[in-house]
Design a protein around this motif. Sequence first.
Motif, PDB file in Angstrom:
ATOM      1  N   TYR A   1       0.816  -1.210   0.000  1.00 26.97           N
ATOM      2  CA  TYR A   1       0.000   0.000   0.000  1.00 26.97           C
ATOM      3  C   TYR A   1       0.856   1.268   0.000  1.00 26.97           C
ATOM      4  CZ  TYR A   1      -3.359   3.510   1.511  1.00 26.97           C
ATOM      5  OH  TYR A   1      -4.132   4.633   1.584  1.00 26.97           O
ATOM      6  N   SER A   2       1.924   1.271   0.786  1.00 28.95           N
ATOM      7  CA  SER A   2       2.733   2.474   0.932  1.00 28.95           C
ATOM      8  C   SER A   2       4.157   2.119   1.361  1.00 28.95           C
ATOM      9  CB  SER A   2       2.090   3.393   1.978  1.00 28.95           C
ATOM     10  OG  SER A   2       2.783   4.604   2.089  1.00 28.95           O
ATOM     11  N   MET A   3       5.077   3.045   1.105  1.00 32.95           N
ATOM     12  CA  MET A   3       6.474   2.882   1.525  1.00 32.95           C
ATOM     13  C   MET A   3       6.994   4.228   2.012  1.00 32.95           C
ATOM     14  SD  MET A   3       8.174   0.565  -1.471  1.00 32.95           S
ATOM     15  CE  MET A   3       7.744   1.662  -2.819  1.00 32.95           C
ATOM     16  N   ARG A   4       8.024   4.174   2.854  1.00 31.45           N
ATOM     17  CA  ARG A   4       8.701   5.387   3.294  1.00 31.45           C
ATOM     18  C   ARG A   4      10.142   5.054   3.661  1.00 31.45           C
ATOM     19  NH1 ARG A   4       5.012   5.909   8.694  1.00 31.45           N
ATOM     20  NH2 ARG A   4       5.973   4.223   9.882  1.00 31.45           N
ATOM     21  N   ILE A   5      11.008   6.024   3.481  1.00 29.90           N
ATOM     22  CA  ILE A   5      12.412   5.832   3.810  1.00 29.90           C
ATOM     23  C   ILE A   5      12.590   6.091   5.298  1.00 29.90           C
ATOM     24  CG2 ILE A   5      14.759   6.670   3.431  1.00 29.90           C
ATOM     25  CD1 ILE A   5      13.900   7.307   0.545  1.00 29.90           C
ATOM     26  N   LYS A   6      13.135   5.103   6.011  1.00 29.97           N
ATOM     27  CA  LYS A   6      13.361   5.219   7.448  1.00 29.97           C
ATOM     28  C   LYS A   6      14.727   5.860   7.723  1.00 29.97           C
ATOM     29  CE  LYS A   6      13.586   2.417  11.648  1.00 29.97           C
ATOM     30  NZ  LYS A   6      13.471   1.051  12.176  1.00 29.97           N
TER      31      LYS A   6
END
Length: 177
Positions: A124-129
Amino acid sequence: MRWEYRLYSNIKAPKSTPIPPFGSLIGRFDAPIYKLCVISQQPQKLMKIIQETEKLKLEFKHELAILTDKLSGKVLLEEEFYGNPNCGIIDSENKWSIIAGIHLTFWKPTQTKKYRNETFEWIYSMRIKDNKTVEILTDPWSEKSSVWELNTENAELSKIKDFKDYRNKEYTEFVKW
């Protein structure tokens, strides 16, 4: 406009069967020969850009995602999806890219890896940690919804936790995770 054709062989056409005016195909067939049928006429649709940097461009059209080197025009990755991809990321230093939908594809110049199994699908979604970790959320309304991490240095994918916040709830455009 893009035309789609289908060629049928061994069909006995009348002596002067007209052919639609398609450039060099203008003319008439004499029987027995082949029959060219127009199946559909579809307008060309532009690629939708998911993300781009000064060097790379990640885009899709229908169920096909393409990563391109903008300077040379070279296609670096071409990936087919069941359904359109939902999200994508290009590293700010252009070292890697991720495109995701029913499955996730991780691209580096030296390696391409595809991830999908029973518990990891429908991203559904991704983000850079941080500079080597990407967090990934699978379908928040699914019974299998969970948060994963992908290590961009060694391409290792690991499940972090189940994500139950939106299960059995109404759909919303914005998911807080």
